[in-house]
Scaffold this active site. Structure first.
Site, PDB file in Angstrom:
ATOM      1  N   ASP A   1      45.638  46.630  48.009  1.00  9.49           N
ATOM      2  CA  ASP A   1      45.206  46.190  46.682  1.00  9.49           C
ATOM      3  C   ASP A   1      43.757  46.425  46.410  1.00  9.49           C
ATOM      4  O   ASP A   1      43.007  46.500  47.543  1.00  9.49           O
ATOM      5  CB  ASP A   1      45.398  44.652  46.398  1.00  9.49           C
ATOM      6  CG  ASP A   1      44.871  43.812  47.196  1.00  9.49           C
ATOM      7  OD1 ASP A   1      44.972  44.135  48.452  1.00  9.49           O
ATOM      8  OD2 ASP A   1      44.291  42.507  46.763  1.00  9.49           O
TER       9      ASP A   1
ATOM     10  N   GLU B   1      45.228  40.957  49.179  1.00 10.83           N
ATOM     11  CA  GLU B   1      44.102  40.479  49.924  1.00 10.83           C
ATOM     12  C   GLU B   1      42.899  40.077  48.828  1.00 10.83           C
ATOM     13  O   GLU B   1      42.333  39.047  49.485  1.00 10.83           O
ATOM     14  CB  GLU B   1      43.389  41.528  50.867  1.00 10.83           C
ATOM     15  CG  GLU B   1      42.371  41.277  51.737  1.00 10.83           C
ATOM     16  CD  GLU B   1      41.102  41.307  51.181  1.00 10.83           C
ATOM     17  OE1 GLU B   1      40.115  40.701  52.058  1.00 10.83           O
ATOM     18  OE2 GLU B   1      40.760  42.155  50.241  1.00 10.83           O
TER      19      GLU B   1
END
Length: 383
Positions: free
Chosen positions: A82, A144
């Site tokens: 991400d 994350e």
């Protein structure tokens, strides 16, 4: 099959062109399913067994584990899929189009850190993974940038215990063996509203919060005095007051006040101990005003992390790179991977470009990163 794997730059381009933004705000948050599908296909083409793992409690987010080889130990290469959101008005380029200019690769996730998977794939295209003597694992995690939900879930559910792991966050190829943790809390004070002409008829939440902040500042000074780790540029736990809001009118006694704060603990400090210290610091206020002060987590806490400096992974990487490991103040998924095996944070690109408009990775990292991945795979999976 390796001959159908796209060239390095085309892999990079496809990764950047596939949005995978993580955000606490639902309207900005995106699934990483399309990116996981891309990675799963490429690693399958290289001969890896691929497992896609839904991550509970997320908005359609997934981890991917690609594995090859048999037996115990081996090497885990890992990173997150991400990115943070982007400010459209501050980018001068399309964040989802890989742009090559002036020895830089521009795009959202070029440095932090989707590009790392392009380096892994490119390095492995010339490796016969069927001949590895120990397992090689590639982990792509979700979320994350917000909750670290992917790494948390994987570390709690996997039976894997590799010999060691490398997280490819942008460290300018400087190996990182320790970093601080992160705790973010909200302190809430509930007062009693009333007309400001008669203060005694209410309880002013701002005044109570002023009292609470005084005790929190004493805790900040105590943390600085009691705990020390010389290797860090900021060698003590930090405490920051980041946001405060209270009241709605100048002629009304404030009924509610809310403070957002964070603490960045050193490695070895337990989260329970820190929560206890914060509660102890605020105890005098709570005793004077029972039931009016509460403390809650804003986000799940991240512990500090440290890889033993004498571990084989540290020795091997320091020898390969010709440089000593370092420590940093920011956080990664390393504390969760460290529960599985000794872990280093080491990857191409600079942390200074992370979360910035016109994010980029300098092309000077391409050759040494490819060589490093090849060398660590050879050392930990062939010997």
């Amino acid at each position: 099959m390796k001959n159908v794997l796209p060239p390095f730059i085309e892999i990079y381009r496809a990764l950047i062109a596939t949005p995978s933004i993580s955000a606490t705000e639902e309207s900005l948050d995106q699934s990483n399913a399309s990116l996981i599908t891309l990675l799963a296909g490429w690693f399958s083409d290289l001969g890896f067994n691929v497992e896609v793992q839904p991550v509970p409690g997320t908005r359609n987010k997934f981890n991917m584990l690609a594995s090859t080889g048999h037996g115990a130990g081996g090497l885990l290469l890992t990173g997150h899929t991400d990115t943070v959101p982007f400010d459209d008005g501050r980018w001068t380029r399309d964040p989802f189009t890989l742009t090559e200019h002036d020895n830089k690769l521009y795009g959202l996730g070029t440095a932090d850190m989707k590009g790392f998977f392009a380096f892994i794939l490119d390095a492995l295209r010339d490796v016969d993974v069927t001949k590895l003597k120990k397992p090689l694992y590639i982990l792509a995690t979700a979320d994350e940038e917000t909750s670290m939900a992917g790494a948390r879930y994987f570390s709690k559910t996997t039976a894997l215990r590799p010999d060691c792991a490398i997280i490819g966050e942008p460290t300018s190829l400087q190996p990182i063996r320790a970093h601080k943790g992160h705790i973010s809390n909200v302190v809430r004070v509930l007062g009693q509203s009333g007309h400001s002409s008669d203060p005694a008829r209410g309880v002013n939440a701002i005044e109570l919060m002023h009292d609470a902040i005084g005790h929190i500042m004493q805790l900040r000074d105590s943390l600085k005095a009691r705990y020390h780790y010389e290797a860090f540029t900021v060698p003590y736990p930090t405490l920051n007051l980041g946001h405060i809001h209270g009241g709605d009118a100048s002629n009304r006694i404030c009924a509610c006040c809310e403070l957002h704060m964070d603490i960045r603990p050193l490695p070895g400090m337990t989260l329970n101990d820190l929560n206890g210290l914060l509660n102890d610091a605020l105890a005098p206020v709570s005793e004077r005003w029972p039931g009016r002060l509460t403390v809650a987590e804003l986000h799940p806490p991240i512990p500090g992390y440290e890889c033993p400096p004498d571990h084989q992974l540290v020795e091997v990487v320091e020898k390969l790179l010709g440089t000593k490991t370092d420590v940093v103040n920011y956080c990664t998924e390393a504390p969760f991977m460290q529960t599985l095996c000794p872990t280093l944070v080491l990857g191409p690109g600079s942390i200074n470009q992370a979360h910035q408009p016109d994010e980029y990775l300098e092309t000077r990292f391409i050759k040494p990163t490819r060589e490093l991945i090849t060398q660590v795979v050879h050392h930990f999976c062939w010997h």
